[in-house]
Design a protein around this motif. Sequence first.
Motif, PDB file in Angstrom:
ATOM      1  N   ILE A 165       0.864  -1.174   0.000  1.00 54.45           N
ATOM      2  CA  ILE A 165       0.000   0.000   0.000  1.00 54.45           C
ATOM      3  C   ILE A 165       0.899   1.222   0.000  1.00 54.45           C
ATOM      4  O   ILE A 165       1.718   1.396   0.885  1.00 54.45           O
ATOM      5  N   PRO A 225      -0.934   7.544   0.155  1.00 54.74           N
ATOM      6  CA  PRO A 225      -1.710   8.278  -0.848  1.00 54.74           C
ATOM      7  C   PRO A 225      -1.051   9.569  -1.298  1.00 54.74           C
ATOM      8  O   PRO A 225      -1.086   9.911  -2.475  1.00 54.74           O
ATOM      9  N   TYR A 243      -8.539   3.715  -6.023  1.00 56.02           N
ATOM     10  CA  TYR A 243      -8.409   4.711  -4.959  1.00 56.02           C
ATOM     11  C   TYR A 243      -9.615   4.665  -4.026  1.00 56.02           C
ATOM     12  O   TYR A 243     -10.699   4.228  -4.394  1.00 56.02           O
ATOM     13  N   ARG A 285      -6.699   5.694   0.634  1.00 57.52           N
ATOM     14  CA  ARG A 285      -5.861   4.659   0.042  1.00 57.52           C
ATOM     15  C   ARG A 285      -5.738   4.895  -1.461  1.00 57.52           C
ATOM     16  O   ARG A 285      -6.678   5.363  -2.105  1.00 57.52           O
ATOM     17  N   TYR A 316      -4.321   1.986  -4.209  1.00 55.51           N
ATOM     18  CA  TYR A 316      -3.701   0.687  -4.397  1.00 55.51           C
ATOM     19  C   TYR A 316      -3.134   0.595  -5.812  1.00 55.51           C
ATOM     20  O   TYR A 316      -3.868   0.735  -6.791  1.00 55.51           O
ATOM     21  N   LEU A 318     -11.778   0.126   6.618  1.00 57.36           N
ATOM     22  CA  LEU A 318     -10.449   0.002   6.024  1.00 57.36           C
ATOM     23  C   LEU A 318      -9.911  -1.426   6.108  1.00 57.36           C
ATOM     24  O   LEU A 318      -9.295  -1.895   5.142  1.00 57.36           O
ATOM     25  N   ASP A 361      -8.604  -3.273   2.804  1.00 54.73           N
ATOM     26  CA  ASP A 361      -7.240  -3.791   2.713  1.00 54.73           C
ATOM     27  C   ASP A 361      -7.234  -5.300   2.492  1.00 54.73           C
ATOM     28  O   ASP A 361      -6.371  -5.837   1.786  1.00 54.73           O
ATOM     29  N   ALA A 398      -2.111  -5.399  -2.204  1.00 51.04           N
ATOM     30  CA  ALA A 398      -1.628  -4.752  -1.000  1.00 51.04           C
ATOM     31  C   ALA A 398      -1.367  -5.758   0.101  1.00 51.04           C
ATOM     32  O   ALA A 398      -1.899  -6.847   0.116  1.00 51.04           O
ATOM     33  N   GLN A 412      -0.613  -2.529   6.295  1.00 51.36           N
ATOM     34  CA  GLN A 412       0.078  -1.244   6.436  1.00 51.36           C
ATOM     35  C   GLN A 412       0.106  -0.855   7.903  1.00 51.36           C
ATOM     36  O   GLN A 412      -0.913  -0.919   8.577  1.00 51.36           O
TER      37      GLN A 412
END
Length: 241
Positions: A118, A121, A134, A184, A186, A223, A227, A236, A239
Amino acid sequence: MKRRVRQELDEVLLLTDRFISDVFDLIDEDMTSDEMARYFRHKAPWNVEKHLHAIDMLFDPSLASSFGQQVHGYAKGAARDILTFDITPELRQHLNRVLVTPHRPRSSAPDSDDAGVIVDPQDWIDQETVPGVYVYTYPQYLITELLTDDGRTLYKVGASQATSRRLERQRRQTEVPEDIEIIRVYPSEDCFDDEAHFHDILKHAGHHHKTTRAGTEWFRTSLPMLDAIAEALDLATDQEG
């Protein structure tokens, strides 16, 4: 590409008699390629997607090696039309770069070191063009009172071959009282396919948020869920923070 040249191209690209102008006119409407295809009464989104790629190439000729001859034809046809307009020397020089950019076969897959990570951004937004999926939201949706007990809130999940420019357009929407917060981005060379996988999984999980006010592609999710989907798609890994 300088901001004033980008803004000029934003304006004149709407003035051609080509389908690429019609597609470009819908970009700010927050529509997927499938939704655009239905709007134009096309049976499949592939033609819309190729014109979206051509738009990306018009703004950044360095993307040319990622696209096939048909995309090159759409982009260069629009460039030739715009060159007949009364435009600045800077935009004329930029469009001439588009015209002389040769078609090359798609390069090999990205280095394996880039997979499964990841990216921050802001690092992506600082770049001109980045293909990826995104995720963004509005600060009001991150207020604790709007979160569900399992940590879900509203997130927009979209995709673009030029993520930084797409998000910049989203920032410029005037009908909302606050700027978007990018959560995010990716990395993805097949961003539209991966976006479709994101949407399908989220819909099947019951996370789709139907709204007539905030546009499409909004999901009441979390999130960790996003993820996890990205990791399943090899986009990803975990993170920190």
